[in-house]
Design a protein around this motif. Structure first.
Motif: not given
Length: 358
Positions: A1-30
Motif C-alpha cells: 500500500m502506498k504511504k502518503v504524508i500530508i502537512v497541513c498548516n491551515t484548516y483549508y489545507q486540512l479539508i483538502v487533505a480530508m477530501q483527498m483521503k475520501l476520494t483519490i487517496k482512499s486506497d492509500e495509507y495517509v
C-alpha cells in the motif's frame, strides 16, 4: 500500500487533505500532520484523530514560528535541520513514505522532508492547492531556506520545492503552472466530508440556518495594508439597500466585531468557526454572498458542487491608498477574467449595490 504524508498548516489545507483521503487517496495509507500555525490547532488535531479518517494523525510544533526575527544561533540550528532533517516529534524518524504533500512547503516541511527522503530516496514530493488563488501564488523565500538549498545541492541531495512535479487541485482546467495538475473531486451536498467537517469544527451540530438573505464578509483592509478602504461604510450602505434585518456580517477573525454592532448590524456568532466549515455544512442555496475582496468566497465556491450567487463589491470602496487591497484586487480580477472560474464560482463584480437585488 502506498504511504502518503500530508502537512497541513491551515484548516483549508486540512479539508483538502480530508477530501483527498475520501476520494483519490482512499486506497492509500495517509498520515496527516497538523501544525500549530492555525488558531486552536491542537483542539482541532484531537478532533481529527477522534473521527478516524486518516490512518495516522500527528501534531507539529513549528520551532521557526516562535521567532519573529530568527537569531543567528537559531539560524544555524534551522539550517542543520533543513539539510540533515528533523521530524520534531511529529513523525517517526525511521518512517518510510512514498509521497510527501503540502502547500506551503515551508521550513518545517523541509525538516521533515529531509529525514523522510533519507529513508526513501525515491519518495515523491508534490503540492496541493490552498484555494484557487494559490494556483498563481509564488512561494516566499528566506535566508535559511536559501542556504539549505545550496548546501543540499553541494551534497547532491534533492530539494523539496524543486522536486515537486504534481499539483493536486479541484479545478485543473484553471491551473496554468508548470506542475502536472491532478484532479481532486469537488465536494457534493451529500458528501461524507460534510459530516466529518461538522464533527471537527462544529461539534457535530448543524449550522444554524441564517434567516438573513445577504451575508457580508468584510476583509481586513480597514485595518491593514494602508489607509482604510471603507468596509464599515460599505456594510452600512448594504444595510440601507437591503434592510438591516436582511443582512448578516461575518467579521474577519482579526477585525473588531463591535464596530459593526455599534451601527446596528447583525454579526455572525459563528465568526470564530472557519468559514470553510460553515459554507460546506450550511444551506446557502437561497442566500447572496457579498464581500469587498475576501478570497474565501472565490476559494470555497470553486470547490463545491453547488454554491450561492456571490458579488465582489470593491468598486464601492476606496482602494487607492491601500497597497495590499490594490494587489489583491489584481489577483482576484486575474481569475475572474477566466470563464472557467466565473462559471465554477458564480461570482460577479458589481458596479453598484442595485445589482445585488436582482
Amino acid at each position: 500500500m502506498k504511504k502518503v504524508i500530508i502537512v497541513c498548516n491551515t484548516y483549508y489545507q486540512l479539508i483538502v487533505a480530508m477530501q483527498m483521503k475520501l476520494t483519490i487517496k482512499s486506497d492509500e495509507y495517509v498520515h496527516a500532520v497538523i501544525s500549530d500555525v492555525s488558531k486552536n490547532a491542537y483542539a482541532v488535531y484531537e478532533k481529527v484523530k477522534s473521527v478516524g479518517l486518516f490512518d495516522e494523525v500527528s501534531f507539529l510544533k513549528t520551532p521557526s514560528s516562535k521567532h519573529k526575527k530568527i537569531k543567528f544561533l537559531d539560524s544555524l540550528k534551522f539550517i542543520k535541520m533543513g539539510v540533515f532533517g528533523d521530524t520534531m516529534d511529529a513523525v517517526d524518524g525511521k518512517s518510510y513514505y512514498d509521497e510527501f504533500l503540502g502547500f506551503n512547503l515551508d521550513l518545517s516541511s523541509h525538516y521533515i522532508y529531509a529525514t523522510l527522503k533519507k529513508n526513501n530516496p525515491k519518495m515523491e514530493s508534490n503540492q496541493l492547492e490552498e484555494g484557487i488563488i494559490s494556483y498563481k501564488s509564488v512561494a516566499g523565500w528566506c535566508g535559511v531556506l536559501s542556504v539549505v538549498y545550496k548546501i543540499r545541492k553541494l551534497l547532491k541531495r534533492k530539494n523539496l520545492r524543486e522536486e515537486a512535479k504534481s499539483f493536486y487541485c479541484f479545478n485543473p482546467d484553471v491551473y496554468k503552472g508548470e506542475k502536472q495538475a491532478v484532479l481532486i473531486p469537488k465536494i457534493s451536498n451529500n458528501s461524507e466530508l460534510k459530516k466529518l467537517v461538522s464533527e471537527i469544527f462544529l461539534g457535530g451540530e448543524k449550522v444554524v440556518p441564517y434567516k438573513e438573505k445577504y451575508i457580508y464578509l468584510p476583509c481586513i483592509y480597514d485595518i491593514e495594508g494602508g489607509e482604510p478602504i471603507g468596509e464599515l461604510k460599505l456594510a452600512k450602505k448594504i444595510a440601507e439597500t437591503v434592510g438591516k434585518e436582511n443582512l448578516m456580517v461575518k467579521v474577519h477573525p482579526r477585525d473588531d466585531a463591535d464596530k459593526y454592532r455599534a451601527i446596528g448590524l447583525n454579526v455572525d456568532t459563528n465568526s470564530s468557526v472557519p468559514w470553510e466549515a460553515i459554507q460546506i455544512n450550511g444551506d446557502f442555496s437561497d442566500k447572496v454572498f457579498l464581500t469587498s475582496l475576501s478570497g474565501s468566497i472565490l476559494n470555497i465556491n470553486c470547490i463545491l458542487d453547488s454554491h450561492p450567487k456571490s458579488f465582489y463589491l470593491y468598486k464601492m470602496c476606496s482602494l487607492e491608498n491601500n497597497a495590499l487591497a490594490l494587489h489583491f484586487r489584481g489577483v482576484i480580477n486575474s481569475f475572474l477574467e477566466m470563464q472557467e472560474v466565473t462559471e465554477a464560482a458564480d461570482i460577479t463584480v458589481a458596479n453598484g449595490l442595485k445589482e445585488i437585488l436582482n
